[in-house]
Structures are given as structure tokens and as C-alpha cells.
Motif scaffolding. Sequence first.
Motif, short mmCIF file in Angstrom:
data_model
loop_
_atom_site.label_atom_id
_atom_site.label_comp_id
_atom_site.label_asym_id
_atom_site.label_seq_id
_atom_site.Cartn_x
_atom_site.Cartn_y
_atom_site.Cartn_z
N MET A 1 0.81 -1.19 0.00
CA MET A 1 0.00 0.00 0.00
C MET A 1 0.86 1.26 0.00
N GLY A 2 1.87 1.30 0.88
CA GLY A 2 2.75 2.46 0.94
C GLY A 2 3.58 2.61 -0.32
N ARG A 3 3.90 1.48 -0.94
CA ARG A 3 4.71 1.50 -2.16
C ARG A 3 3.94 2.16 -3.31
N THR A 4 2.66 1.86 -3.41
CA THR A 4 1.83 2.46 -4.46
C THR A 4 1.68 3.96 -4.24
N LYS A 5 1.52 4.37 -2.99
CA LYS A 5 1.39 5.79 -2.69
C LYS A 5 2.66 6.55 -3.05
N SER A 6 3.81 5.95 -2.74
CA SER A 6 5.09 6.57 -3.07
C SER A 6 5.26 6.68 -4.58
N ARG A 7 4.89 5.64 -5.31
CA ARG A 7 4.99 5.65 -6.77
C ARG A 7 4.09 6.73 -7.37
N THR A 8 2.90 6.87 -6.83
CA THR A 8 1.97 7.90 -7.32
C THR A 8 2.53 9.29 -7.07
N LYS A 9 3.11 9.52 -5.90
CA LYS A 9 3.71 10.81 -5.60
C LYS A 9 4.85 11.13 -6.56
N LYS A 10 5.67 10.13 -6.86
CA LYS A 10 6.78 10.33 -7.78
C LYS A 10 6.27 10.69 -9.17
N MET A 11 5.23 10.00 -9.62
CA MET A 11 4.67 10.28 -10.94
C MET A 11 4.07 11.68 -10.99
N LEU A 12 3.34 12.06 -9.93
CA LEU A 12 2.76 13.41 -9.89
C LEU A 12 3.85 14.47 -9.86
N TRP A 13 4.92 14.23 -9.13
CA TRP A 13 6.01 15.20 -9.08
C TRP A 13 6.73 15.29 -10.42
N ARG A 14 6.87 14.16 -11.11
CA ARG A 14 7.57 14.14 -12.38
C ARG A 14 6.78 14.85 -13.49
N PHE A 15 5.47 14.77 -13.43
CA PHE A 15 4.61 15.35 -14.47
C PHE A 15 3.79 16.53 -13.96
N TRP A 16 4.32 17.31 -13.04
CA TRP A 16 3.57 18.42 -12.45
C TRP A 16 3.18 19.48 -13.46
N GLY A 17 3.96 19.67 -14.50
CA GLY A 17 3.67 20.70 -15.50
C GLY A 17 2.39 20.44 -16.26
N TYR A 18 2.07 19.17 -16.49
CA TYR A 18 0.82 18.83 -17.16
C TYR A 18 -0.38 19.13 -16.26
N LEU A 19 -0.20 18.91 -14.95
CA LEU A 19 -1.26 19.25 -14.00
C LEU A 19 -1.47 20.76 -13.94
N VAL A 20 -0.39 21.52 -14.01
CA VAL A 20 -0.49 22.98 -14.02
C VAL A 20 -1.20 23.45 -15.29
N LEU A 21 -0.89 22.82 -16.42
CA LEU A 21 -1.57 23.15 -17.67
C LEU A 21 -3.06 22.84 -17.59
N ALA A 22 -3.40 21.71 -16.97
CA ALA A 22 -4.82 21.38 -16.78
C ALA A 22 -5.50 22.41 -15.87
N ALA A 23 -4.78 22.89 -14.86
CA ALA A 23 -5.34 23.93 -13.99
C ALA A 23 -5.54 25.23 -14.76
N ALA A 24 -4.63 25.56 -15.66
CA ALA A 24 -4.78 26.77 -16.48
C ALA A 24 -6.01 26.65 -17.38
N VAL A 25 -6.21 25.49 -17.96
CA VAL A 25 -7.41 25.27 -18.79
C VAL A 25 -8.66 25.41 -17.94
N TYR A 26 -8.63 24.87 -16.73
CA TYR A 26 -9.78 24.99 -15.82
C TYR A 26 -10.07 26.45 -15.49
N VAL A 27 -9.03 27.22 -15.25
CA VAL A 27 -9.21 28.65 -14.95
C VAL A 27 -9.83 29.37 -16.15
N TRP A 28 -9.37 29.05 -17.36
CA TRP A 28 -9.91 29.69 -18.55
C TRP A 28 -11.38 29.33 -18.77
#
Length: 136
Positions: A1-28
Motif C-alpha cells: 500500500m505504501g509503495r503504491t502511494k510513493s509511486r503515485t507521488k513520484k509520478m505526480l512530481w515528475r509530471f507536475w507541468g501537465y497538472l499545471v496546464l490542466a489547472a490553467a485550462v480549468y481557470v480559462w
Amino acid sequence: MGRTKSRTKKMLWRFWGYLVLAAAVYVWLGNDTNIVVALSLSALSLLYMLFAAPMWCMAPNTTNGKPCSNNAHGLLIGCWIRKHKWEKLKMVFRRQRWAELCRRSWSSIGAQAATVGAVGSFASAVAATITLIIKA
């Protein structure tokens, strides 16, 4: 369980720019668009796509002539090899090498995603800047 959470955090940190772009689209797309927030998110996403998005280097190797398959960061930065590190960024300033830079920008799925994200971020930042100037 902890291993999956750590992997998810790493993936989110690695691809944070795409999340920011999605947030910009949401704001628009929101009813009460905050132009300064949209501009900030677009600029952050553009910087991520240009200098931090994970992809392959694709610099030509002198040993076998095939493109370098080492991991690189962003559309304008190469891999860890000194010769490859700034090669893509130098291409921006040499008009004769723009076609090669464009080919590299569409060479892999990661590069295609970063290219589309960079174009979208740039368009969003320009639209936010123009809107900010007109409203001022």
C-alpha cells in the motif's frame, strides 16, 4: 500500500507541468476567469515543457549515428552528456537547424506531449497577456 502511494507521488512530481496546464485550462473555462492566475499557470507550464518535461535526448551519436536514447529534460535541454546538454537550445538560435529541432520535437510520445503542451501554454499566456493589456 505504501509503495503504491510513493509511486503515485513520484509520478505526480515528475509530471507536475501537465497538472499545471490542466489547472490553467480549468481557470480559462471558469465563469469568473482570473487573468493573472491564468497567466501565471500558463507561464509555469511553458517553463516546465521547455526545461523539465521528461523525454529522450535524440541528439545524434558520433559512434553509431543513431539518436541518443538517454533521458533528457524538456524540449530545449539534452541528456547528461556534456556535448548533448545544450545542443537543442543552440538550435533555437541557428535558423538553419530549426527543421531538425522540429523533427526532434515530434520524435517520441513524450516529446509530442511536451510540444503540444508548450504550444498550448504559449497560446494561453499570450491570450492572458493581451486580455490583461486590454482590460488595463
